[in-house]
Design an enzyme around this catalytic site. Structure first.
Site, PDB file in Angstrom:
ATOM      1  N   LYS A 118       0.813  -1.220   0.000  1.00  0.00           N
ATOM      2  CA  LYS A 118       0.000   0.000   0.000  1.00  0.00           C
ATOM      3  C   LYS A 118       0.845   1.269   0.000  1.00  0.00           C
ATOM      4  CE  LYS A 118      -4.163  -1.970   2.117  1.00  0.00           C
ATOM      5  NZ  LYS A 118      -3.737  -3.376   2.076  1.00  0.00           N
ATOM      6  N   GLU A 202      -3.496   6.405   8.587  1.00  0.00           N
ATOM      7  CA  GLU A 202      -4.390   7.172   7.727  1.00  0.00           C
ATOM      8  C   GLU A 202      -5.501   7.790   8.574  1.00  0.00           C
ATOM      9  OE1 GLU A 202      -4.447   5.025   3.337  1.00  0.00           O
ATOM     10  OE2 GLU A 202      -6.104   4.687   4.734  1.00  0.00           O
ATOM     11  N   HIS A 237     -14.908  -6.221   7.122  1.00  0.00           N
ATOM     12  CA  HIS A 237     -14.171  -5.509   6.070  1.00  0.00           C
ATOM     13  C   HIS A 237     -14.125  -6.300   4.764  1.00  0.00           C
ATOM     14  CE1 HIS A 237     -12.864  -2.492   8.965  1.00  0.00           C
ATOM     15  NE2 HIS A 237     -12.459  -3.465   9.752  1.00  0.00           N
ATOM     16  N   ARG A 294      -5.593  -8.249 -10.014  1.00  0.00           N
ATOM     17  CA  ARG A 294      -6.175  -9.534 -10.405  1.00  0.00           C
ATOM     18  C   ARG A 294      -7.627  -9.324 -10.779  1.00  0.00           C
ATOM     19  NH1 ARG A 294      -9.401 -10.035  -6.040  1.00  0.00           N
ATOM     20  NH2 ARG A 294      -8.563  -9.425  -4.009  1.00  0.00           N
TER      21      ARG A 294
END
Length: 503
Positions: A118, A202, A237, A294
């Site tokens: 990330k 974040e 999630h 993907r």
């Protein structure tokens, strides 16, 4: 061009079967692999050839890249499609495939490495002015320094594993007092799940919607987006219900997010099918989240609204062909929904429910698609993801897609295990979903196990029926309105009756 004549699918279940079908339509010979637990699986019987690659555990079978390449050499295979999960985003495996002189139906290992982390993904897209969630631009391990950054960003914040996914290695921190403990927990979980304890910070976006953009690129520098998917109905999630297009994106916002998604793909010279994920806040600001290198589980809804076969497009790109269309050639037609039918018990915190499919009858009729890898009498293995099927419906508009999904849920007969069918019906008849006013907190805000308990129609049910009826009237489609009102007004215990085989 590198013509593919024989394709091995390095996966199992519904995605293996789905890839095999497209390959067959293209005249490509197919090879399936399987573990000892999947000896009688549908994808094994469907392929032209099938080879057992090991015991049931994934690490001894589906994750044995060396053994998979050995099978390719023995059977004269010239390409591997990884599906999703397992080795699909493993840059090391993609490199092994390339070095073995085989075609990997997917992006380059270099693109995987950039977007698989990330932090490196964020750094790669900065040159394109992609909007990012405020936070750190690199991994951080110093707790005191991290705490100071968190205070500058402003609580609540998210601590996230750099190599993470599926909610693992992620912690929400609401204040400075709990920061140190939560950061250590995130690091420990990241090490356990990914072997990498790198974390970053974040700003936590409250009430976000999860919007992702499907992209497709070729080896000639052409990249397009295939519009968005709304993926905000999630548990742990992880997505449960997806739809395309989103009910909240304006044409202007859709175009802006699409351009950003293409730029993200361009930042890593992406070739193949990929998905760029964004968070959309309550003020309709969007932020880049990550890129999945993907095919996505929810790709069927994009196929339904675009008329494209994404697996065939992946194969053509891998063969070296340029995309046969430009951005301006692509349009959205109709609306599609996908419900992931998991062997899980929504009344018990969505815990997996393993057993035998005593009854298994798929829904049929207009606008209904079922991607699965099971049939009646088969067992749900304990070794793999508990998803049984992807139930997809398509309609001229959102109202008709919802009406068809509700009908399909009622027709889907599964006994022997608990499933998410009843949860899907609850979501699709909830006023928040019908109106489009929902976010990733839907389960926390609106769902409890008691919602699925058998009950007679009540005032709430009548209100839901009225809301659906109003939505359908707005679209001026009487037939869809009749179907939705009838289904929404059915007893809340309808799913229970079907599941238990009671008439």
């Amino acid at each position: 061009m590198k013509k593919i004549t024989k394709l091995l699918v390095a996966n199992r279940g519904e995605i293996a079967l789905r890839v095999l079908r497209s390959a067959k339509e293209m005249g490509i010979a197919t090879v399936a692999i399987y573990s000892e637990a999947d000896r009688n699986a549908l994808h094994v019987r469907y392929a032209d050839e099938a080879v057992c690659v090991g015991p049931p555990a994934s690490k001894d079978s589906y994750l044995r890249g060396d053994k998979i390449i050995e099978v390719c050499r023995e059977l004269g295979v010239d390409a591997i499609h990884p599906g999703y999960g397992f080795l699909s985003e493993n840059a090391g495996f993609a490199r092994m495939v390339r070095e073995a002189g085989l075609i990997f139906v997917g992006p380059s290992p270099e693109a995987m490495e950039i977007m698989g982390d990330k932090l490196s993904a964020k750094q790669a897209v900065q040159a394109y002015n992609i909007p990012l969630v405020p936070g750190t631009a690199e991994a951080i391990s110093d707790v005191a320094a991290a705490k100071q950054i968190a205070e500058e960003v402003g609580f609540p914040i998210l601590i996230k594993a750099s190599a993470g996914g599926g909610g693992k290695g992620m912690r929400i921190v609401n204040g400075a007092a709990e920061f140190e403990e939560q950061m250590q927990l995130a690091i420990n979980e990241a090490v356990s799940a990914f072997g990498d304890g790198a974390v970053f910070i974040e700003k936590f976006v409250t009430g976000p919607r999860h919007i992702e953009i499907q992209v497709l690129g070729d080896e000639h520098g052409n990249i397009v987006h295939l519009f968005e998917r709304e993926c905000s109905i999630q548990r742990r999630h992880q997505k449960v219900i997806e739809e395309a297009p989103s009910s909240v994106l304006t044409p202007e916002l859709r175009a802006a997010m699409g351009r950003c998604a293409v730029d993200v793909a361009r930042a890593c010279n992406y070739a193949g099918a990929g998905t760029v994920e964004f968070l959309l806040d309550d003020k309709r600001n969007f932020y880049f989240l990550e890129m999945n290198t993907r095919l996505q589980v929810e790709h069927p809804v994009t196929e339904q609204i675009t008329g494209l076969d994404l697996v065939k497009e992946q194969i053509r790109v891998a063969e070296g062909y340029p995309l046969p269309f430009a951005q301006d050639d692509l349009t959205i037609t109709g609306h599609a929904l996908e419900l992931r039918v998991y062997a899980e018990d929504p009344q018990n915190n969505f815990l997996p429910d393993i057993g035998t499919l005593t009854t298994y009858v798929r829904p049929q009729g207009p606008g209904v698609r079922v991607d699965d890898g099971f049939e009646q009498g088969m067992d749900i293995p304990i070794y793999y993801d508990p998803m049984i099927a992807k139930l997809v419906t398509f309609g001229a508009d959102r109202a008709e897609a919802i009406a068809r999904m509700l009908r399909a849920i009622e027709e889907y007969q599964i006994t022997g295990i608990e499933t998410t069918l009843g949860f899907g019906r609850y979501v699709l008849t909830h006023p928040a979903f019908v109106s489009g006013d929902f976010d990733t907190n839907f389960i926390k805000d609106h769902f409890s196990p008691a919602n699925l308990a058998p009950a007679a129609p009540d005032e709430a049910t009548a209100k839901v029926a009225a809301a659906l009826g109003a939505l359908l009237l707005e679209t001026k489609k009487p037939k869809a309105a009749a179907a939705t009102s009838e289904t929404a007004g059915a007893e809340a215990s309808g799913w229970r009756r079907n599941r238990l085989g009671v008439r």
